[in-house]
Design an enzyme around this catalytic site. Sequence first.
Site, PDB file in Angstrom:
ATOM      1  N   LEU A  64      43.865  44.210  40.239  1.00  0.00           N
ATOM      2  CA  LEU A  64      44.080  43.843  41.629  1.00  0.00           C
ATOM      3  C   LEU A  64      42.874  43.014  42.049  1.00  0.00           C
ATOM      4  O   LEU A  64      41.745  43.289  41.614  1.00  0.00           O
ATOM      5  CB  LEU A  64      44.181  45.086  42.525  1.00  0.00           C
ATOM      6  CG  LEU A  64      45.446  45.938  42.428  1.00  0.00           C
ATOM      7  CD1 LEU A  64      45.317  47.181  43.302  1.00  0.00           C
ATOM      8  CD2 LEU A  64      46.687  45.147  42.819  1.00  0.00           C
ATOM      9  N   ASP A  65      43.101  42.000  42.896  1.00  0.00           N
ATOM     10  CA  ASP A  65      41.981  41.214  43.412  1.00  0.00           C
ATOM     11  C   ASP A  65      40.989  42.137  44.115  1.00  0.00           C
ATOM     12  O   ASP A  65      41.387  43.147  44.719  1.00  0.00           O
ATOM     13  CB  ASP A  65      42.477  40.166  44.416  1.00  0.00           C
ATOM     14  CG  ASP A  65      43.375  39.123  43.761  1.00  0.00           C
ATOM     15  OD1 ASP A  65      43.345  39.007  42.521  1.00  0.00           O
ATOM     16  OD2 ASP A  65      44.093  38.428  44.498  1.00  0.00           O
ATOM     17  N   ARG A  66      39.722  41.775  44.066  1.00  0.00           N
ATOM     18  CA  ARG A  66      38.690  42.632  44.646  1.00  0.00           C
ATOM     19  C   ARG A  66      38.984  43.069  46.086  1.00  0.00           C
ATOM     20  O   ARG A  66      38.808  44.241  46.431  1.00  0.00           O
ATOM     21  CB  ARG A  66      37.321  41.932  44.563  1.00  0.00           C
ATOM     22  CG  ARG A  66      36.228  42.749  45.238  1.00  0.00           C
ATOM     23  CD  ARG A  66      34.836  42.269  44.934  1.00  0.00           C
ATOM     24  NE  ARG A  66      33.873  43.139  45.614  1.00  0.00           N
ATOM     25  CZ  ARG A  66      32.597  43.260  45.277  1.00  0.00           C
ATOM     26  NH1 ARG A  66      32.111  42.566  44.270  1.00  0.00           N
ATOM     27  NH2 ARG A  66      31.798  44.069  45.944  1.00  0.00           N
ATOM     28  N   VAL A  68      41.703  43.608  47.572  1.00  0.00           N
ATOM     29  CA  VAL A  68      42.979  44.316  47.717  1.00  0.00           C
ATOM     30  C   VAL A  68      42.843  45.779  47.288  1.00  0.00           C
ATOM     31  O   VAL A  68      42.223  46.081  46.271  1.00  0.00           O
ATOM     32  CB  VAL A  68      44.073  43.622  46.876  1.00  0.00           C
ATOM     33  CG1 VAL A  68      45.399  44.362  46.997  1.00  0.00           C
ATOM     34  CG2 VAL A  68      44.215  42.165  47.301  1.00  0.00           C
ATOM     35  N   ARG A 165      49.528  35.807  47.626  1.00  0.00           N
ATOM     36  CA  ARG A 165      48.729  35.080  48.617  1.00  0.00           C
ATOM     37  C   ARG A 165      49.107  33.603  48.656  1.00  0.00           C
ATOM     38  O   ARG A 165      49.276  33.010  49.732  1.00  0.00           O
ATOM     39  CB  ARG A 165      47.240  35.254  48.294  1.00  0.00           C
ATOM     40  CG  ARG A 165      46.791  36.703  48.333  1.00  0.00           C
ATOM     41  CD  ARG A 165      45.488  36.944  47.605  1.00  0.00           C
ATOM     42  NE  ARG A 165      44.355  36.341  48.296  1.00  0.00           N
ATOM     43  CZ  ARG A 165      43.102  36.413  47.851  1.00  0.00           C
ATOM     44  NH1 ARG A 165      42.828  37.073  46.719  1.00  0.00           N
ATOM     45  NH2 ARG A 165      42.122  35.854  48.528  1.00  0.00           N
TER      46      ARG A 165
END
Length: 238
Positions: A64-66, A68, A165
């Site tokens: 997961l993106d940081r 998120v 996104r």
Amino acid sequence: MEDGNGMINVLYEDNHLLVVEKPANMPVQEDSSKDLDLLNALKQYLKEKYNKPGNVYLGLVHRLDRPVGGVMVFAKTSKAASRLSDTIRRNKMDKTYYAILDGVPKDKQGTLVDYLIKDSKTNTVQTTTKDQGKKSILHYEVLEVKDNKTLVKIELETGRPHQIRVQFASRNLPLLHDQRYNKHTTKGQIALYAVRLAFEHPTKKEVIEITNYPPNTYPWNRFEVIKHANKQTQEKKT
């Protein structure tokens, strides 16, 4: 378990799997910031819980993106890591997200199809042509609209970097507080949360389904859907 700022919520654990709620703004792996990362925090948790000597194995099978937060699964054995990686490669892991859009879609539900390309130097993603990018598909459903902000449920068919996104931002519906893809954003926590994972257990061959809703904090607590979901979760616990 402690994460340096409080507790990491363990959602499910057995001999092969560890499913947790990734805290928002915590890197999944060690990065240049040298901030505590989730992988090392979980290894320390396993080391202490089971009194293990030496290095602890924990397989990272997805990310997961940081910024998120949400549900993530890790593999406690190499067999589980291999089988989970294969599950993801075959698009057999169901991933559900909640997001808050800065705007209101024309349609209450729909499917977004794009071809995405990543610029590794800038760590940004953009839409491109079919011959240059990777096909990216998601399905969305509007859950609630409030003050020109839309809570949507998203089912990912493909798992590309920054996919959610970029796909919404390219349609002038960027995520609320997305510092990278929302040109008119204000400061705040990106409104994207991994709510649910469902997949076949690597050894038991039964379906594991883990759901965990966004917290009752801004901006999620502006929506009745979130309040109701969290209330039901609390009632189940008590």
